[in-house]
Design a protein around this motif. Structure first.
Motif, PDB file in Angstrom:
ATOM      1  N   ALA A  26       0.826  -1.209   0.000  1.00  0.00           N
ATOM      2  CA  ALA A  26       0.000   0.000   0.000  1.00  0.00           C
ATOM      3  C   ALA A  26       0.861   1.261   0.000  1.00  0.00           C
ATOM      4  N   LEU A  27       1.951   1.250   0.760  1.00  0.00           N
ATOM      5  CA  LEU A  27       2.852   2.408   0.786  1.00  0.00           C
ATOM      6  C   LEU A  27       3.508   2.625  -0.567  1.00  0.00           C
ATOM      7  N   PHE A  28       3.966   1.552  -1.200  1.00  0.00           N
ATOM      8  CA  PHE A  28       4.573   1.657  -2.528  1.00  0.00           C
ATOM      9  C   PHE A  28       3.564   2.186  -3.548  1.00  0.00           C
ATOM     10  N   GLN A  29       2.347   1.685  -3.462  1.00  0.00           N
ATOM     11  CA  GLN A  29       1.325   2.149  -4.401  1.00  0.00           C
ATOM     12  C   GLN A  29       1.057   3.645  -4.230  1.00  0.00           C
ATOM     13  N   THR A  84       3.300   5.365  -7.141  1.00  0.00           N
ATOM     14  CA  THR A  84       2.356   5.412  -8.266  1.00  0.00           C
ATOM     15  C   THR A  84       1.454   6.641  -8.212  1.00  0.00           C
ATOM     16  N   VAL A  85       0.813   6.840  -7.055  1.00  0.00           N
ATOM     17  CA  VAL A  85      -0.106   7.977  -6.952  1.00  0.00           C
ATOM     18  C   VAL A  85       0.656   9.300  -6.912  1.00  0.00           C
ATOM     19  N   LYS A  86       1.734   9.359  -6.125  1.00  0.00           N
ATOM     20  CA  LYS A  86       2.482  10.604  -5.972  1.00  0.00           C
ATOM     21  C   LYS A  86       3.492  10.830  -7.097  1.00  0.00           C
ATOM     22  N   LEU A  87       4.302   9.802  -7.385  1.00  0.00           N
ATOM     23  CA  LEU A  87       5.404   9.979  -8.330  1.00  0.00           C
ATOM     24  C   LEU A  87       5.103   9.435  -9.730  1.00  0.00           C
ATOM     25  N   HIS A  88       4.053   8.657  -9.868  1.00  0.00           N
ATOM     26  CA  HIS A  88       3.644   8.103 -11.168  1.00  0.00           C
ATOM     27  C   HIS A  88       4.776   7.321 -11.850  1.00  0.00           C
ATOM     28  N   MET A  89       5.505   6.551 -11.064  1.00  0.00           N
ATOM     29  CA  MET A  89       6.637   5.797 -11.609  1.00  0.00           C
ATOM     30  C   MET A  89       6.219   4.425 -12.132  1.00  0.00           C
ATOM     31  N   PHE A  90       5.239   3.797 -11.500  1.00  0.00           N
ATOM     32  CA  PHE A  90       4.836   2.446 -11.866  1.00  0.00           C
ATOM     33  C   PHE A  90       3.317   2.351 -11.900  1.00  0.00           C
ATOM     34  N   PRO A  91       2.786   1.362 -12.616  1.00  0.00           N
ATOM     35  CA  PRO A  91       1.328   1.147 -12.609  1.00  0.00           C
ATOM     36  C   PRO A  91       0.850   0.717 -11.221  1.00  0.00           C
TER      37      PRO A  91
END
Length: 310
Positions: free
Chosen positions: A150-153, A157-164
């Motif tokens: 959840a932290l990684f997501q 993803t939500v903040k940095l938009h690095m991964f799906p």
């Protein structure tokens, strides 16, 4: 060696039989209708036909005999209640490669990084790299993988938009689930490797090697690694089995179409054949992996073989 293999093979069969029997009995002991999710709106006669088709109208012991007969003679794990016409064998063949790919990447990542951090901590014992590795080890053991997921997501993803955020289809989709799964493995191997390497570094033959002018690289590869890695190999068996069991929650968090996500949905739907088949599959994988680890133990440390022969 033949006697050892035969003995282990007998124990393997006995363990598998116990797992199958206990799982079968526990599932049928649970309250509820196994066909409730598929036969809720069906006419009474159609429901009766379904019960006859799957043998649910027979006594429990007779159902058990029929299941075991099909499993032993044809390796038939049954047909799914929720997905009629789909066999459990087909489900495992289709879904397990995804879980195996994700689990294998996470184990390799955890093994390599964990061993490297453990050696660094042993070489720098009492300094900040040692404290950092131990902090990461405590963090990885105490924080559940789904919390890290959840932290990684959120941050990557939500903040940095690095991964799906969710899905499956390439390396980008594998990064976050693999990191979430491998964090505990990194912590476990790092902690054990630090302890094992520290013990090896205090041995007399290490001091002798240093006195002979052996380089740090040579001492590390020829002496420390070979002797320190042996205790960590013992954990490899359960880690291999956790390729599938460890991905159950992570696959749900990241919506990965693997066997773990399938297994969780089948538990809620009381799909007995799929639950039984998946349990048997994981149990066999665990037992075989433990046997392989025993063989690797002898190859890596010949003293185990010599002790056994004496």
């Amino acid at each position: 060696m033949l006697k050892f293999i035969v003995k282990r093979f007998f124990y393997m069969l006995l363990t598998i039989w116990v797992v199958i029997t206990l799982t079968f009995c526990l599932m049928h002991a649970a309250k509820g209708d196994p066909l409730a999710s598929v036969g809720r709106r069906l006419p009474a006669q159609t429901r009766k036909n379904l019960y006859q088709k799957y043998g649910l109208d027979k006594p429990l012991f007779q159902q058990y005999i029929i299941y075991m007969k099909g499993l032993v003679t044809r390796l038939d794990l049954g047909e799914s209640y929720v997905y009629p016409g789909t066999t459990v064998n087909d489900i495992i063949k289709k879904q397990s490669p995804v879980s195996a790919q994700l689990g294998m990447v996470s184990i390799i990542l955890g093994l390599v990084v964990g061993l490297a951090l453990g050696i660094i901590a042993a070489l720098k014992k009492g300094h900040w790299p040692d404290y950092l590795v131990m902090f990461l080890a405590i963090l990885g053991i105490t924080v559940p993988s789904f919390v890290l997921a959840a932290l990684f997501q959120y941050y990557l993803t939500v903040k940095l938009h690095m991964f799906p955020t969710t899905g499956w289809g390439g390396i980008k989709y594998m990064v976050l689930p693999a990191l979430s799964l491998s964090f505990a493995t990194i912590a476990t191997y790092g902690r054990f490797m630090r302890s094992s390497a520290s013990e090896v570094l205090n041995q007399d033959y290490i001091l002798t090697a240093k006195a002979k002018g052996v380089s740090n690289t040579g001492m590390l590869t020829h002496h420390v690694m070979r002797n320190a890695i042996t205790p960590t190999i013992t954990m490899l068996g359960p880690q291999i089995a956790s390729i599938f069991t460890g991905t159950f929650v992570i696959e749900s968090v990241f919506s990965i179409p693997g066997i773990g996500r399938y297994f969780i949905s089948c538990i809620s739907n009381r799909d007995y054949p799929v639950i039984l088949g998946t349990t048997i599959f994981v149990a066999i994988l665990y037992i075989v992996s433990v046997f392989v680890v025993d063989v690797l133990y002898v190859i890596i440390d010949p003293r185990v073989k010599l002790a056994g022969s004496k």
